[in-house]
Design a protein around this motif. Structure first.
Motif, mmCIF file in Angstrom:
data_model
loop_
_atom_site.group_PDB
_atom_site.id
_atom_site.type_symbol
_atom_site.label_atom_id
_atom_site.label_comp_id
_atom_site.label_asym_id
_atom_site.label_seq_id
_atom_site.Cartn_x
_atom_site.Cartn_y
_atom_site.Cartn_z
ATOM 1 N N TRP A 36 0.843 -1.189 0.000
ATOM 2 C CA TRP A 36 0.000 0.000 0.000
ATOM 3 C C TRP A 36 0.883 1.245 0.000
ATOM 4 O O TRP A 36 1.681 1.450 0.913
ATOM 5 C CB TRP A 36 -0.906 0.022 1.221
ATOM 6 C CG TRP A 36 -1.981 -1.025 1.156
ATOM 7 C CD1 TRP A 36 -1.894 -2.308 1.582
ATOM 8 C CD2 TRP A 36 -3.288 -0.860 0.617
ATOM 9 N NE1 TRP A 36 -3.075 -2.973 1.333
ATOM 10 C CE2 TRP A 36 -3.954 -2.104 0.749
ATOM 11 C CE3 TRP A 36 -3.980 0.201 0.025
ATOM 12 C CZ2 TRP A 36 -5.269 -2.296 0.313
ATOM 13 C CZ3 TRP A 36 -5.290 0.004 -0.390
ATOM 14 C CH2 TRP A 36 -5.917 -1.233 -0.251
ATOM 15 N N ALA A 37 0.724 2.086 -1.024
ATOM 16 C CA ALA A 37 1.458 3.362 -1.064
ATOM 17 C C ALA A 37 0.755 4.391 -0.193
ATOM 18 O O ALA A 37 1.391 5.230 0.436
ATOM 19 C CB ALA A 37 1.552 3.869 -2.496
ATOM 20 N N LEU A 38 -0.580 4.316 -0.153
ATOM 21 C CA LEU A 38 -1.385 5.164 0.727
ATOM 22 C C LEU A 38 -2.421 4.261 1.364
ATOM 23 O O LEU A 38 -2.952 3.373 0.717
ATOM 24 C CB LEU A 38 -2.111 6.251 -0.062
ATOM 25 C CG LEU A 38 -1.385 7.529 -0.492
ATOM 26 C CD1 LEU A 38 -2.355 8.422 -1.251
ATOM 27 C CD2 LEU A 38 -0.807 8.272 0.701
ATOM 28 N N ARG A 39 -2.727 4.504 2.632
ATOM 29 C CA ARG A 39 -3.717 3.670 3.300
ATOM 30 C C ARG A 39 -4.458 4.522 4.311
ATOM 31 O O ARG A 39 -3.823 5.240 5.096
ATOM 32 C CB ARG A 39 -3.005 2.514 4.026
ATOM 33 C CG ARG A 39 -3.940 1.416 4.490
ATOM 34 C CD ARG A 39 -4.172 0.447 3.354
ATOM 35 N NE ARG A 39 -5.384 -0.307 3.489
ATOM 36 C CZ ARG A 39 -5.440 -1.584 3.874
ATOM 37 N NH1 ARG A 39 -4.326 -2.212 4.184
ATOM 38 N NH2 ARG A 39 -6.589 -2.220 3.935
ATOM 39 N N ALA A 60 6.768 7.593 1.423
ATOM 40 C CA ALA A 60 5.660 7.913 2.325
ATOM 41 C C ALA A 60 4.340 8.040 1.590
ATOM 42 O O ALA A 60 3.273 8.015 2.203
ATOM 43 C CB ALA A 60 5.960 9.216 3.074
ATOM 44 N N GLY A 61 4.395 8.199 0.254
ATOM 45 C CA GLY A 61 3.154 8.288 -0.513
ATOM 46 C C GLY A 61 2.916 9.662 -1.135
ATOM 47 O O GLY A 61 1.824 9.930 -1.652
ATOM 48 N N LYS A 62 3.919 10.521 -1.124
ATOM 49 C CA LYS A 62 3.746 11.887 -1.639
ATOM 50 C C LYS A 62 3.420 11.885 -3.137
ATOM 51 O O LYS A 62 2.463 12.512 -3.564
ATOM 52 C CB LYS A 62 5.026 12.718 -1.402
ATOM 53 C CG LYS A 62 5.456 12.791 0.053
ATOM 54 C CD LYS A 62 6.599 13.784 0.240
ATOM 55 C CE LYS A 62 7.891 13.356 -0.450
ATOM 56 N NZ LYS A 62 8.523 12.161 0.155
ATOM 57 N N ALA A 113 3.470 9.958 6.456
ATOM 58 C CA ALA A 113 4.391 8.943 6.958
ATOM 59 C C ALA A 113 3.741 7.591 6.765
ATOM 60 O O ALA A 113 2.590 7.386 7.179
ATOM 61 C CB ALA A 113 4.697 9.174 8.434
ATOM 62 N N GLY A 114 4.423 6.687 6.099
ATOM 63 C CA GLY A 114 3.911 5.333 5.907
ATOM 64 C C GLY A 114 2.542 5.294 5.255
ATOM 65 O O GLY A 114 1.700 4.470 5.602
ATOM 66 N N GLY A 115 2.279 6.203 4.316
ATOM 67 C CA GLY A 115 1.029 6.153 3.580
ATOM 68 C C GLY A 115 -0.144 6.799 4.288
ATOM 69 O O GLY A 115 -1.271 6.747 3.811
#
Lengths: 307, 145
Positions: free
Chosen positions: A20-23, A43-45, A206-208
């Protein structure tokens, strides 16, 4: 402009293969700001910006841009500018031809504006894009993006490859456009020490997930660095949400959220406001701490240690 | 249309930023205007730099400039004129006319020369000055031996 949010998503997620890139990403960015999007690599930016630009679709949840528009819809595409990382345009084409492509591919297009922008910087229109300096290439992609007269401009790491002078010139051109047109800007950056000058809204990923979101002035007013005796640190940490906790034998530094007032601590403690760079670094070092609007924003000291 | 020459003249001052000062950017702008008023570089009716010019020159957020100008208005030092810009309206407290200021400065220089002759270095002079200033502030200025 009746648009009140430029990016709005509740619980959006994006999965690439198995990761998962974003969650569970909640974010509501109000219009009229220059928003810095900060976070460690991965981090998903880029994913968040690509979703807002309509270049990719979410795996779960939904996002709207510029009020109630769906990313990628014709109306959203007309009103959003996007500059990808490294702004890769066709290196073999002269700047003049890149302008012509932009003119033919966009319904809104202000050619004079783009030419003025490039003239002002002495960038020759006959020169092939690939033969321009890094700073000039960045300015060309900015000029192309601004020629759409976008209401929202998304930029992915626009400063990463630029020398200090080119960064200054780039931010100067970008912020002048903000002053003239009142457009909203969301840009990702690792240049944390340069953000305080340019952005007035901060989003830390941070972390998606969204870790911090808010107006810079509010965030800075909400935090205090407390320096005092370690013997009393536990008592302070029990009463105030601690973002970052550094303790030595005698002396401790606690970064706390106070809700915009001075912390109610004894005279043995010194309290200081901190700058944006220190604030961002503290959150990046403490991925489990958060500062978000609404009830979700509450952090408790005991939450910080669990991740 | 009303003609106003001051609106067309460039501003007599230009801002600079000290990123290492730790002072918020908007406050640096406010302090530089106050300083320019004290030094006589800015006078009533002068135009402050346009927001767009400040943004282009310093690469800072337009809202920061607007915040600084609002603060100057709040302090009674500047006033915005619609479509024309922001103009100096008053003087900060504690400003004296230039001639009087120059006389005071000469007196201070005389004192510094005698202090140096007595063997005081710059740090020592600052210490004496600050000490005396504290006495003055606390109303103990009459009892210096």
């Amino acid at each position: 402009m009746a648009t009140d949010t430029v990016i709005d998503c509740g619980g959006i997620g994006k999965r690439y293969r198995r990761s998962w890139a974003l969650r569970d990403c909640h974010l509501a960015v109000p219009a009229g700001h220059v928003v810095a999007l900060v976070g460690p690599n991965g981090a998903g930016k880029t994913t968040l910006l690509s979703l807002a630009a309509g270049l990719t679709l979410p795996s779960e949840g939904a996002m709207t841009v510029l009020g109630d528009q769906l990313p990628g819809s014709p109306r959203a595409l007309d009103r959003i500018g996007f500059v990808a990382q490294n702004a890769a345009l066709y290196p073999g084409l002269p700047v003049r031809d890149l302008l012509a492509i932009g003119r033919h591919l966009n319904r809104r297009w202000d050619d004079a504006r783009a030419r003025d922008h490039l003239d002002g910087l002495g960038i020759p229109l006959e020169r092939k894009y690939g033969r321009l300096s890094g700073g000039q290439q960045a300015q060309v992609s900015l000029a192309l993006a601004l020629a759409k007269r976008p209401e929202l401009l998304l930029l992915d790491e626009p400063l990463a490859a630029l020398d200090p002078l080119a960064r200054h010139d780039f931010m100067s051109a970008l912020l002048t456009a903000v002053a003239e047109d009142g457009l909203s800007v969301v840009f990702s950056s690792h240049a944390v020490n340069e953000l305080e000058q340019s952005c007035d809204y901060l989003v830390v990923l941070a972390g998606g997930r969204v870790q911090v979101s808010g107006e810079v002035d509010d965030l800075l007013a909400d935090h205090r660095m407390l320096t005092g005796p370690t013997a009393e640190a536990d008592a302070v940490a029990e009463r105030l949400p601690v973002v970052r906790d550094r303790r030595a034998g005698a002396q401790s530094h606690l970064l706390v959220r106070t809700g915009g007032v001075d912390a109610p601590v004894s005279g043995g403690w010194r309290q200081q406001r901190i700058g944006l760079e220190e604030l961002v670094l503290a959150y990046l070092r403490e991925p489990a701490a958060s500062a978000l609007p609404g009830p979700r924003g509450a952090v408790r000291p005991n939450q910080k240690v669990l991740s | 249309m009303e003609l106003d020459k001051s609106a067309d003249r460039p501003s007599p001052i230009e801002f600079r930023l000290d990123p290492a000062s730790g002072v918020p950017t908007y406050l640096q702008l406010v302090q530089q205007v106050e300083q320019a008023l004290r030094m006589g570089w800015l006078a009533e009716g002068d135009r402050l730099p346009r927001v767009r010019e400040v943004v282009a020159g310093l690469a800072i957020n337009p809202n920061t400039v607007l915040k600084a100008y609002r603060e100057l208005e709040h302090r009674g030092l500047a006033a915005g004129r619609r479509g024309q810009g922001t103009f100096v309206r008053g003087m900060p407290a504690g400003v004296v006319p230039l001639r009087e200021r120059a006389a005071l400065r000469r007196g201070l220089l005389d004192w510094m020369r005698s202090a140096r002759a007595a063997g005081l270095d710059e740090g020592g002079m600052v210490a004496v000055f600050e000490d005396a200033l504290r006495d003055l502030r606390e109303g103990r200025d009459g009892v210096v031996a």
